[in-house]
Design an enzyme around this catalytic site. Structure first.
Site, PDB file in Angstrom:
ATOM      1  CD  GLU A 151     -13.735 -49.623  15.170  1.00 39.80           C
ATOM      2  OE1 GLU A 151     -13.116 -48.563  14.905  1.00 39.80           O
ATOM      3  OE2 GLU A 151     -14.937 -49.780  14.918  1.00 39.80           O
ATOM      4  CG  ASP A 173     -22.375 -48.702   9.999  1.00 46.03           C
ATOM      5  OD1 ASP A 173     -22.523 -49.809  10.541  1.00 46.03           O
ATOM      6  OD2 ASP A 173     -21.279 -48.108   9.927  1.00 46.03           O
TER       7      ASP A 173
END
Length: 290
Positions: free
Chosen positions: A208, A109
């Site tokens: 998500e 990330d």
């Protein structure tokens, strides 16, 4: 963990857990392998990891992708959000995971403020996660608003995974961790975001916190793999936080999480037994002394 050199110079290691036996680790997964899985209809299994021991266990089990998530901030460092996580923290945890991985694709990330301000800085930070961290790809949050940044990073030959829908780095704008895409206009924007991420060169995209029907529609609309988290079974793969599935994080309990083991209880019992034996003078015994 025993290693042995077999004919042809290929190293093999025997998996410790599950009795799986020797496994060829000479051919780690690439982004092309992940994309072929979508074409073949094979589901993609993804978990987060932040350290060497968990990465090693996941790799031995045959996980497809290990995500070194900025979720390390909430589940390991104890922050309330992912926003405080720094590049140096991500580099540290990515290096640890990379050392424990031989087969899975490692994706790191990009933390908050590492790519939002300036494309040049975004390219530099993405390159650091590969060069210094050992990742094979990076992940950043956003759709049409970060398409140019994704393209800039891909143009320097660093693979990028996108992330749309509920994006934790946007928690303040969203007013909390809320499901995205329930309204028609928002759903259309998320579809546009997925297409923009694909057009910019991302090799996959995380969906998500969006309705399952919308995730299924997006999955059919793009050629790149979709990795769901709280987005239903229609995605090409799924990702969860390792601490969540093992019962190690009691701070949050999202609806989309399934607990696959109660490791927390086992650890607590072990600690309780250790304290009891130390207090009673039973440990260390003769067999633990020189």
């Amino acid at each position: 963990m025993p290693f042995g050199l077999v004919p042809g110079g290929i190293f093999r290691c025997a998996a410790v857990a599950g009795g799986r036996g020797p496994r060829d680790v000479s051919k780690p997964k690439t982004i092309l392998d992940i994309q072929k899985m979508k074409a073949a209809g094979e589901k993609i299994a993804v978990l987060t990891a932040y350290d060497y021991p968990f990465a090693r266990l996941m790799d031995q089990a045959g996980i497809d992708i290990i995500l070194v998530g900025d979720s390390v901030g909430t589940v390991v460092s104890g922050y309330d959000t992912t926003l405080p996580v720094t590049m140096e923290e991500m580099l540290y945890h990515t290096r640890a995971v990379a050392r424990g991985t031989g087969q899975a694709l490692v994706v790191a990330d990009m933390p908050f403020l590492s790519y939002q301000v300036d494309p040049r800085e975004a390219r530099l930070n993405a390159g650091r996660l590969v060069k210094e961290g050992g990742a094979q790809a990076v992940k950043l949050e956003g759709g049409t608003n970060v398409a140019a940044t994704i393209r800039a990073i891909v143009e320097m030959d660093v693979p990028v995974m996108g992330h749309i829908g509920l994006t934790p780095q946007s928690v303040h704008r969203m007013g909390g961790y809320r499901v995205q895409g329930r309204e028609e206009a928002q759903a259309r924007q998320l579809l546009a975001d997925a297409r923009a991420v694909e057009a910019a060169g991302a090799f996959a995209v995380v969906l998500e916190g969006i309705p399952a029907a919308l995730a299924r529609e997006i999955t059919a609309a793009v050629a790149i793999p979709t990795i769901g988290i709280g987005a239903g079974v229609g995605c090409d793969g799924q990702v969860l936080v390792i601490h969540d599935i093992l019962g190690l994080c009691e701070k949050y309990s999202p609806k989309f999480v399934k607990r696959f083991a109660d490791v927390s209880g086992t650890i607590r019992r072990g600690i309780d037994d250790y304290i009891r034996e130390v207090k009673a003078g039973d440990f260390p015994g003769p067999e633990h002394s020189f």
